[in-house]
Design a protein around this motif. Structure first.
Motif, PDB file in Angstrom:
ATOM      1  N   LEU A 451      -1.630  12.174  -0.682  1.00  0.00           N
ATOM      2  CA  LEU A 451      -2.428  13.133  -1.432  1.00  0.00           C
ATOM      3  C   LEU A 451      -2.251  14.522  -0.843  1.00  0.00           C
ATOM      4  CD1 LEU A 451      -5.684  11.036  -1.886  1.00  0.00           C
ATOM      5  CD2 LEU A 451      -3.567  10.979  -3.211  1.00  0.00           C
ATOM      6  N   THR A 452      -2.611  15.511  -1.630  1.00  0.00           N
ATOM      7  CA  THR A 452      -2.469  16.900  -1.189  1.00  0.00           C
ATOM      8  C   THR A 452      -3.508  17.294  -0.152  1.00  0.00           C
ATOM      9  OG1 THR A 452      -3.820  17.592  -3.079  1.00  0.00           O
ATOM     10  CG2 THR A 452      -1.427  17.603  -3.365  1.00  0.00           C
ATOM     11  N   ASP A 453      -4.567  16.490   0.030  1.00  0.00           N
ATOM     12  CA  ASP A 453      -5.585  16.838   1.033  1.00  0.00           C
ATOM     13  C   ASP A 453      -5.252  16.262   2.403  1.00  0.00           C
ATOM     14  OD1 ASP A 453      -5.961  14.192   0.561  1.00  0.00           O
ATOM     15  OD2 ASP A 453      -8.100  14.312   0.110  1.00  0.00           O
ATOM     16  N   GLY A 454      -4.058  15.692   2.578  1.00  0.00           N
ATOM     17  CA  GLY A 454      -3.648  15.190   3.876  1.00  0.00           C
ATOM     18  C   GLY A 454      -4.065  13.778   4.156  1.00  0.00           C
ATOM     19  N   THR A 455      -4.240  12.964   3.149  1.00  0.00           N
ATOM     20  CA  THR A 455      -4.574  11.556   3.332  1.00  0.00           C
ATOM     21  C   THR A 455      -3.541  10.700   2.595  1.00  0.00           C
ATOM     22  OG1 THR A 455      -6.029  11.547   1.382  1.00  0.00           O
ATOM     23  CG2 THR A 455      -7.043  12.017   3.537  1.00  0.00           C
ATOM     24  N   VAL A 456      -3.439   9.467   3.071  1.00  0.00           N
ATOM     25  CA  VAL A 456      -2.546   8.484   2.451  1.00  0.00           C
ATOM     26  C   VAL A 456      -3.386   7.288   2.057  1.00  0.00           C
ATOM     27  CG1 VAL A 456      -0.490   7.058   2.723  1.00  0.00           C
ATOM     28  CG2 VAL A 456      -0.635   9.254   3.898  1.00  0.00           C
ATOM     29  N   VAL A 457      -3.307   6.886   0.803  1.00  0.00           N
ATOM     30  CA  VAL A 457      -4.073   5.758   0.287  1.00  0.00           C
ATOM     31  C   VAL A 457      -3.112   4.605   0.060  1.00  0.00           C
ATOM     32  CG1 VAL A 457      -5.645   4.958  -1.509  1.00  0.00           C
ATOM     33  CG2 VAL A 457      -5.658   7.362  -0.822  1.00  0.00           C
ATOM     34  N   PHE A 458      -3.426   3.453   0.664  1.00  0.00           N
ATOM     35  CA  PHE A 458      -2.576   2.274   0.560  1.00  0.00           C
ATOM     36  C   PHE A 458      -3.156   1.314  -0.466  1.00  0.00           C
ATOM     37  CE2 PHE A 458      -1.696   4.023   4.704  1.00  0.00           C
ATOM     38  CZ  PHE A 458      -0.334   3.856   4.853  1.00  0.00           C
ATOM     39  N   TYR A 459      -2.267   0.759  -1.273  1.00  0.00           N
ATOM     40  CA  TYR A 459      -2.648  -0.218  -2.288  1.00  0.00           C
ATOM     41  C   TYR A 459      -1.816  -1.481  -2.084  1.00  0.00           C
ATOM     42  CZ  TYR A 459      -5.230   3.275  -4.985  1.00  0.00           C
ATOM     43  OH  TYR A 459      -6.142   4.218  -5.404  1.00  0.00           O
ATOM     44  N   SER A 488      -5.768  -8.863 -19.002  1.00  0.00           N
ATOM     45  CA  SER A 488      -4.639  -8.117 -18.471  1.00  0.00           C
ATOM     46  C   SER A 488      -3.395  -8.990 -18.443  1.00  0.00           C
ATOM     47  CB  SER A 488      -4.957  -7.604 -17.058  1.00  0.00           C
ATOM     48  OG  SER A 488      -3.836  -6.974 -16.501  1.00  0.00           O
ATOM     49  N   ALA A 489      -2.255  -8.366 -18.748  1.00  0.00           N
ATOM     50  CA  ALA A 489      -0.999  -9.117 -18.803  1.00  0.00           C
ATOM     51  C   ALA A 489      -0.276  -9.140 -17.478  1.00  0.00           C
ATOM     52  CB  ALA A 489      -0.082  -8.521 -19.881  1.00  0.00           C
ATOM     53  N   VAL A 490      -0.702  -8.317 -16.523  1.00  0.00           N
ATOM     54  CA  VAL A 490      -0.013  -8.235 -15.242  1.00  0.00           C
ATOM     55  C   VAL A 490      -1.041  -8.197 -14.127  1.00  0.00           C
ATOM     56  CG1 VAL A 490       1.973  -7.019 -16.209  1.00  0.00           C
ATOM     57  CG2 VAL A 490       0.061  -5.705 -15.322  1.00  0.00           C
ATOM     58  N   ARG A 491      -0.580  -8.563 -12.951  1.00  0.00           N
ATOM     59  CA  ARG A 491      -1.411  -8.388 -11.762  1.00  0.00           C
ATOM     60  C   ARG A 491      -1.414  -6.928 -11.368  1.00  0.00           C
ATOM     61  NH1 ARG A 491       0.924 -12.407  -7.439  1.00  0.00           N
ATOM     62  NH2 ARG A 491      -0.646 -11.349  -6.173  1.00  0.00           N
ATOM     63  N   MET A 492      -2.578  -6.430 -10.907  1.00  0.00           N
ATOM     64  CA  MET A 492      -2.722  -5.011 -10.612  1.00  0.00           C
ATOM     65  C   MET A 492      -2.988  -4.801  -9.132  1.00  0.00           C
ATOM     66  SD  MET A 492      -4.897  -3.779 -13.927  1.00  0.00           S
ATOM     67  CE  MET A 492      -6.134  -5.041 -13.677  1.00  0.00           C
ATOM     68  N   HIS A 493      -2.831  -3.542  -8.716  1.00  0.00           N
ATOM     69  CA  HIS A 493      -3.063  -3.177  -7.337  1.00  0.00           C
ATOM     70  C   HIS A 493      -4.543  -2.911  -7.096  1.00  0.00           C
ATOM     71  CE1 HIS A 493       1.285  -2.435  -7.521  1.00  0.00           C
ATOM     72  NE2 HIS A 493       1.282  -2.533  -6.194  1.00  0.00           N
ATOM     73  N   VAL A 494      -4.930  -3.094  -5.868  1.00  0.00           N
ATOM     74  CA  VAL A 494      -6.278  -2.744  -5.423  1.00  0.00           C
ATOM     75  C   VAL A 494      -6.143  -1.916  -4.151  1.00  0.00           C
ATOM     76  CG1 VAL A 494      -7.417  -4.755  -6.437  1.00  0.00           C
ATOM     77  CG2 VAL A 494      -6.465  -4.923  -4.141  1.00  0.00           C
ATOM     78  N   GLN A 495      -7.090  -1.009  -3.983  1.00  0.00           N
ATOM     79  CA  GLN A 495      -7.034  -0.135  -2.814  1.00  0.00           C
ATOM     80  C   GLN A 495      -7.290  -0.945  -1.553  1.00  0.00           C
ATOM     81  OE1 GLN A 495      -9.072   3.586  -3.246  1.00  0.00           O
ATOM     82  NE2 GLN A 495      -9.421   3.795  -1.058  1.00  0.00           N
ATOM     83  N   HIS A 496      -6.406  -0.731  -0.581  1.00  0.00           N
ATOM     84  CA  HIS A 496      -6.460  -1.494   0.660  1.00  0.00           C
ATOM     85  C   HIS A 496      -7.129  -0.704   1.786  1.00  0.00           C
ATOM     86  CE1 HIS A 496      -5.409  -4.257   3.791  1.00  0.00           C
ATOM     87  NE2 HIS A 496      -4.493  -3.468   4.333  1.00  0.00           N
ATOM     88  N   ARG A 497      -6.671   0.518   2.014  1.00  0.00           N
ATOM     89  CA  ARG A 497      -7.245   1.355   3.061  1.00  0.00           C
ATOM     90  C   ARG A 497      -6.766   2.774   2.869  1.00  0.00           C
ATOM     91  NH1 ARG A 497      -3.261   1.564   7.374  1.00  0.00           N
ATOM     92  NH2 ARG A 497      -1.484   0.205   6.861  1.00  0.00           N
ATOM     93  N   ARG A 498      -7.394   3.701   3.618  1.00  0.00           N
ATOM     94  CA  ARG A 498      -7.042   5.115   3.588  1.00  0.00           C
ATOM     95  C   ARG A 498      -6.654   5.549   4.993  1.00  0.00           C
ATOM     96  NH1 ARG A 498      -8.997   7.839  -0.969  1.00  0.00           N
ATOM     97  NH2 ARG A 498      -8.946   9.808   0.181  1.00  0.00           N
TER      98      ARG A 498
END
Length: 1334
Positions: A451-459, A488-498
């Motif tokens: 992200l532009t605020d200096g964080t990384v979000v893992f999914y 839903s026709a596909v498996r989706m991502h979920v947020q893991h950590r930041r």
């Protein structure tokens, strides 16, 4: 489906504070020099080191006065004059000469200047003055025209109203009739914070001016041509803002508009009408747009924004200095009519970090230059990339991530193909996304968003199945893959950590927007990123740990140079790093020392890899067991380990075993990775397929055949290249996944013979597994019905399926391929369940090389009589209907009729489309016949004449006349003779008819044998006498009890016939033994040169008088004739040999002359035009002879005659050398054949003392043979002579081979003449040793 990824972010505190705050910027794209205008003057910055090259103070020169608050209103670097042109608000136009560092004021406007804009080719400059006027000048600052900005008329492109109808009578849609009486709303004036200065934007030979009207205070756009003639005025748009930019392609003019509920970027056409737009992602009255800028190729639109402070919105007095607004620079792109926010640069609230000027590079379309208020210069460079998962296993779902502001649009192309701007689902983030990363193996489907605020979000991928309850993560929004009440026709991502990146050693680096870039996911808990170190002007690699909430610095590596691009391997063990000089480095962690290693990337030849040009796109793959780096430049040059293999590649992607690439020729090529990189350039044009113009590769699904292409407009297309399909099928068959291979082949219409042709031995041994896996009898029948004898791996798919010669091929010695497959499958089906797989068994019988239709009908008859008991069994009716699908009904009807089972025939006929009137009368007639007569009638109907006469012979003697007529009509004599005994009358009659038939056909001796067998002696004697079979004739004459006189007359007639046909020995026997004419027999032998036999008869009958009267004269005549023959052939041989040498010399000289005249001063590349050479050669070879062969439509006899005419010994004919060779070969054969006759003649001459004559003949023959032997090597040249040169044509020919064959002259008509005679000429058994030396 593309994103903008940052390649470089280079910044430097380069503008000294003593020169004031920067306010404008210009760039020399050729040298990279940056020119910045400040409050007090101008400064030049070096393009590489960004150090100050030179500066000049305009304030000291008197052009900028602090008292009147004058400032720069425009700056432009002039390439032709190598000068910087600036305009001041006080009205001065100044040139700063770069080489001399001199300032020159080229003009002054008393009312001041508000804007300066140069045309794209810098031949015109437009100045706007403080009096709201425009001044057009040349590049030499000569005025062209001056006109007012504000014009009352619309312009030359004013719309014409036809005046049809009135507004009150027109249809107004949902607004109703009252819309006709509504008053037009007034246009809102410009916003309070608008600087009210005019804006100018050029495009080719026209420009647009945005100005505030003095009448209503609203902004309007006016389009002018280069002659300052007004073309069009925009429609009234309320709250139109100051930003203005004309798209370089000329299609749209961009500006911004504030609406009550949103803020938009709006577009206008050249005629002033609105044409769409998009909404900025900010709330009401939250920001203001300072500028809009299109890049040079019209693909990216920069929106320069600034937060709107309350004091600005209210238009109050002095601003509160503590309220410093944030500034943003956004990059927008469009695809498929949807606008995406690809990059968002946030410069914070610090005044020093706020951009003061932003400009695109004129030569590099994705390079952006900006200068901040604090004196910092920043250069950004982006490139287009496709963020996709890069796994190499079937677990990779082939995700493609598309950045759209604070959303990440995701689509797993293994499961679904959804065209943009839609997606399977999206991830909603708190701030805009700058980069998307995918995890290496094994978690290839996990991703991270920077992200532009200096964080990384893992999914991570949700463990729940698609049909289960949707996850409670509200940041995941289902789009085209379900949702809105659907599963839903596909498996989706979920947020893991930041993960936060604001660690102490990186805080200073983060001052500039996106200082950290090129994020690479190395392992599950490690990241690699790049930053710029302004102190050393080098790039720095940061190896970060991500176990905690904040990133920890594991390793820091300084790179000697500037990092341009990074690429990670699929397993994350190594990273390829490209520097701005083209050098490629390898970054990896030493497993022993646990420390980072940065070393040159080496090729298979252990040479350092370096790209000759910068490659903005990179990739890694395993090629020949060696990790290889791929690079694609902006000029479409594709490199593999530094070697250029293509110069027109537009995109590439790596599959499991292939490298796929698209080209400017609108083709998609699949290159095998097992091939060496140096050999790939020649393979690009071999395995290609046509694609739509402008297609680019999006992704390739691993362990699948799906290739996703994106068209220029943005829509997607899925293709399945034949190379990938057949490669996948081959892998499945090798791993014995027959069902999966079958389904892929059926889906993509691959010939099902490939299932058994790839590995016949393995297939035949695994037929039970094939049947078990396929299960469905329809699948088995489909495979069997497509069987054919041809091996598709050597024909249809020969270029895709390569195997060593003799390996994996069919053994066709005992059975054909179809018979082997059908027999094995039939036995397997019968062993599993005969009733269940009956249709497959019938198919096996039908698909044999010789269809066994009778067996099929017998099995159907058995089922008809005994129906199946199991539930899976097939009824006789179903089986018959199925057989009728595979076999023509008329053929099956005839086969059923051939079984003589009328019930079966009726059953087949009822299932066919035959009219009952056609077959019922015939069947009733057959039913009433006797059995043998019935079968004869059936066989006659089916034209089985051999069986017909068998059954007819059993119908009695009264039917023999019909049998004899049938035998004579269809020539069935041999079959008919086997039906009767040799002592029967029928046998005798058949034999007589057979003899007469043979006699008519010209087989007279065989006819005599037939007549002899049936004791027709007169006819036999006539036949033997006709063919001169004198021994059989004399035997038959004895059976006829011929008298001695009759026998002598018969022998005399046959002796004359034998003597006329050159059979003198046999004629002499008849004359001597049956005619009792000894003298006649001796004379006949002398005529045939049978000297020894003649002497025997002379002495047997004591006729020595004939020696002097006949024998010696005949011997002398023969010796003279033989001597003349040898001398004549020797002279003719010498003449032909000498002529052949002359002809060959003339042709050689002609070829040399042709090459000297036609190609002496030309390059070898021009030799492909061989038509003129061929034409010249044939003309010089013979001006009278036309070598054109007009044999089409002729008979074989005429063609042979035409070929013989070509072997003409006439001087000058084009085939004279071949004719001479043929004549010489005939002479040699004649001389060689005369050796036996000469040997017999020599013995007789010596016997009668004629040694001189014998010596002359032996010497002549020996001389002729010696001459021939010595000249053989000269005549039949063993080198590359014209007689042995073969014309090379066809697909494997080259230019040089065709020219060489053509220059060698016309080829021999008969290839036999090119073969030298055998070596038996040296045989000396014919000679007499006693004649040696005579």
């Amino acid at each position: 489906m593309k994103n903008l990824e940052l390649l470089q972010c280079v910044y430097q505190e380069c503008v000294p504070a003593s020169l004031g705050a920067p306010c404008c910027i210009a760039v020399d794209s050729d040298t990279g020099t940056v020119y910045a205008g400040t409050d007090t003057g101008l400064v030049a910055l070096d393009g590489d080191s960004h150090s100050v090259l030179s500066s000049v103070s305009l304030r000291e020169a008197g052009y900028l006065c602090e008292a009147d608050n004058s400032h720069l209103v425009g700056i432009q670097y002039l390439y032709d004059q190598d000068s910087v042109c600036v305009a001041t608000s006080s009205g001065d136009v100044i040139l700063w000469n770069i080489p001399t560092q001199e300032l020159e004021c080229v003009g002054t406007v008393d009312s001041g200047l508000t804007c300066m804009a140069w045309s794209p080719n810098q031949d015109l400059v437009l100045l706007t003055t403080g009096e709201e006027k425009m001044v057009m000048m040349t590049s030499d600052f000569n005025p062209i025209s001056e006109t007012s900005i504000h014009q009352e008329e619309f312009g030359e492109a004013e719309f014409i109203t036809a005046g049809w109808g009135k507004k009150e009578t027109q249809f107004h849609g949902s607004e109703g009739k009252q819309a006709a009486f509504q008053q037009k709303e007034s246009v809102s004036p410009a916003l309070p914070w608008d600087d009210r200065r005019p804006r100018v934007s050029w495009c080719r030979d026209a420009f647009v001016v945005s100005s505030v009207s003095p009448v209503d205070g609203a902004r309007r756009l006016r389009v002018w041509n280069r002659d300052c003639v007004l073309q069009a005025t925009s429609e009234n748009v309320s709250m139109l803002e100051q930003a203005l930019s004309w798209k370089p392609s000329g299609s749209l003019i961009a500006s911004t508009q504030r609406k009550p509920h949103r803020h938009e970027v709006v577009f206008f056409e050249k005629n002033g009408l609105r044409h769409g737009g998009f909404v900025l992602p900010f709330g009401k009255d939250e920001i203001k747009v300072l500028e809009l800028l299109w890049n040079s190729d019209s693909t990216v639109l920069v929106v320069w924004l600034e937060e709107l402070c309350p004091v600005q919105e209210q238009g109050a007095g002095d601003e509160d200095k503590s309220l410093t607004p944030s500034t943003y620079v956004q990059l927008w792109t469009v695809s498929n009519y949807h606008w995406y926010l690809k990059q968002n640069l946030h410069f914070g609230k610090s005044l020093a970090d706020r951009p003061a000027a932003v400009v695109w590079d004129a030569e590099h379309p994705y390079r952006l230059h900006l200068v901040c208020h604090g004196g910092r210069y920043v250069m950004y460079e982006w490139t287009w990339v496709i963020n996709r998962s890069d796994g190499r296993t079937s677990e990779d779902n082939s995700y493609v991530a598309v950045i759209d502001g604070d959303k990440v649009l995701l689509t797993p192309f293994r499961q679904v193909v959804i065209p943009p701007p839609m997606s399977a689902y999206s991830l909603q983030l708190q701030t805009p996304v700058s980069q998307v990363l995918f995890s290496p193996s094994p978690g290839v489907n996990d991703l991270a968003a920077v992200l532009t605020d200096g964080t990384v979000v893992f999914y991570t991928l949700d463990i729940k199945q698609p049909e289960e309850e949707v996850s409670g993560d509200t940041s995941v929004c289902v789009n085209a893959a379900g949702g809105t009440g659907f599963k839903s026709a596909v498996r989706m991502h979920v947020q893991h950590r930041r993960l936060g990146l604001s660690c102490c050693m990186l805080q200073e680096k983060w001052r500039c927007a996106q200082t950290l870039h090129h994020f690479v996911w190395l392992a599950e808990d490690q990241l690699l990123t790049v930053s710029w170190d302004p102190s050393s002007s080098t790039s720095v690699l940061y190896h970060l740990g991500t176990q905690e909430e904040q990133a920890t610095l594991l390793h820091q590596v300084t790179v000697e140079g500037r990092v341009y691009q990074l690429c990670r391997s699929s397993d994350g063990h190594s990273v390829a790093i490209e520097l701005t000089d083209g050098t490629v480095l390898r970054y990896h962690i030493d497993k022993v020392a646990a420390c980072p290693v940065l070393e040159p990337w080496r090729s298979q030849d252990d040479l350092p890899v370096k790209f000759s040009v910068l490659c903005s796109q990179m990739g890694l793959c395993s090629m020949g067991g060696h990790e290889t780096v791929l690079g694609l430049s902006d000029k479409f040059r594709l490199f593999i380990n530094g070697d250029e293999i293509s110069s027109n590649c537009t995109s590439f992607a790596v599959h499991n075993d292939h490298l796929l690439l698209t080209t400017h020729a609108h083709t998609c090529a699949c290159l095998p990775l097992h091939t060496a990189s140096k050999d790939l350039s020649s393979a690009i044009d071999e395995k290609t397929r046509r694609v739509e113009r402008g297609s680019r590769l999006v992704t390739v699904v691993p362990w699948d055949t799906k290739v996703i292409l994106q068209m220029p407009r943005g829509n997607l297309e899925t293709v399945h290249p034949r190379t990938l399909v057949l490669g996948l099928v081959q892998k499945m068959i090798d791993s014995q996944q027959f069902l999966e291979a079958f389904l892929v082949m059926r889906k993509h219409r691959v010939n099902l013979n490939l299932l058994c042709d790839l590995n016949p031995k393995m297939f035949l041994s695994c037929v039970p597994d094939v049947v078990t896996q396929l299960k469905d009898i329809n699948f088995i029948n489909l495979f069997l019905t497509e069987l054919r004898e041809e091996d598709v791996t050597k024909a249809m798919y020969s270029e895709y399926c390569c195997s060593p010669d003799g390996e994996n091929s069919w053994d066709l010695q005992a059975k054909s391929k179809m018979d082997q497959v059908c027999d094995v499958v039939k036995d397997t089906l019968e062993g599993l369940d005969h009733e269940k797989y009956l249709l497959g068994i019938l198919t096996c019988h039908i698909r044999k090389a010789q269809p066994e239709l009778e067996v099929c009908l017998q099995k159907i008859q058995e089922i008809w009589d005994t129906p199946p008991q199991s539930r899976d069994g097939v009824s006789a009716e179903e089986a018959l209907n199925y057989v009728l699908l595979l076999v023509d009904v008329n053929e099956l009807f005839n086969v059923a009729l051939g079984t003589y089972n009328l019930r079966l025939v009726l059953m087949v006929a009822e299932k066919s489309q035959k009219d009952p009137k056609e077959y019922l009368p015939f069947l009733k007639q057959l039913q009433n016949m006797e059995e043998n007569l019935q079968r004869y009638t059936i066989d006659l109907h089916l034209k089985r004449y051999h069986k017909a006469i068998q059954h007819l012979s059993k119908c009695g003697a009264d039917r023999f006349v019909d049998l004899l007529a049938l035998v004579k009509e269809h020539k069935l004599y041999r079959s008919a003779l086997q039906l009767y005994t040799t002592d029967s009358k029928e046998y005798r009659d058949l034999t007589v008819e057979y003899g007469e038939y043979l006699q008519k056909k010209g087989h007279v001796e065989e006819a005599g044998l037939m007549f002899n067998r049936c004791e027709e002696w007169e006819k036999a004697l006539q036949a033997y006498e006709q063919c001169c079979s004198w021994r059989q004739a004399l035997c038959v004459s004895c059976r006829l009890h011929y008298s001695t006189q009759q026998t002598a007359q018969l022998a005399l007639r046959m002796a004359d016939f034998l003597r006329n046909n050159g059979r003198h020995s046999e004629a002499a026997v008849l004359l001597e033994q049956y005619v009792q004419d000894e003298e006649g027999a001796i004379i006949t032998l002398l005529e045939g040169s049978q000297w020894e036999e003649a002497l025997r008869v002379i002495y047997q009958h004591s006729r020595t008088d004939i020696i002097d009267t006949n024998f010696k004269p005949a011997l002398m005549e023969a010796s003279q004739r033989q001597l003349a023959f040898l001398q004549e052939n020797k002279a003719l041989f010498i003449r032909h040999k000498d002529r052949l040498a002359v002809v060959r010399k003339e042709k050689s000289m002609a070829c040399t002359e042709i090459l000297g005249d036609d190609h002496g001063d030309q390059d070898a590349d021009l030799y492909s035009d061989t038509s003129s050479t061929t034409r010249t050669h044939s003309t010089r070879g013979s001006t009278k002879y036309s070598g054109t062969s007009k044999t089409s439509g002729r008979s074989s006899k005429s063609r042979r005659k035409a070929e013989r005419k070509k072997l003409s010994l006439r001087e000058g004919s084009p085939y004279e050398d071949s004719a001479l060779l043929s004549a010489l070969k005939d002479i040699i054969d004649a001389v060689d054949k005369s050796k036996d006759d000469v040997h017999q003649l020599l013995k007789m001459l010596v016997l009668f003392g004629l040694d001189s004559e014998a010596g002359m003949i032996q010497s002549s023959l020996e001389a002729a043979l010696s001459l021939i032997d010595s000249c053989t090597s000269e005549i039949w040249q063993t080198g590359s002579g014209s007689a042995q040169t073969q014309m090379t044509l066809g697909p494997h020919s080259t230019v040089n081979s065709i020219i060489a064959s053509m220059n060698a002259g016309p080829q021999p008509v008969d290839t036999v003449v090119a073969v030298p005679p055998p070596a038996r000429l040296k045989d000396s058994k014919w000679k007499l040793s006693l004649l040696e030396g005579t």
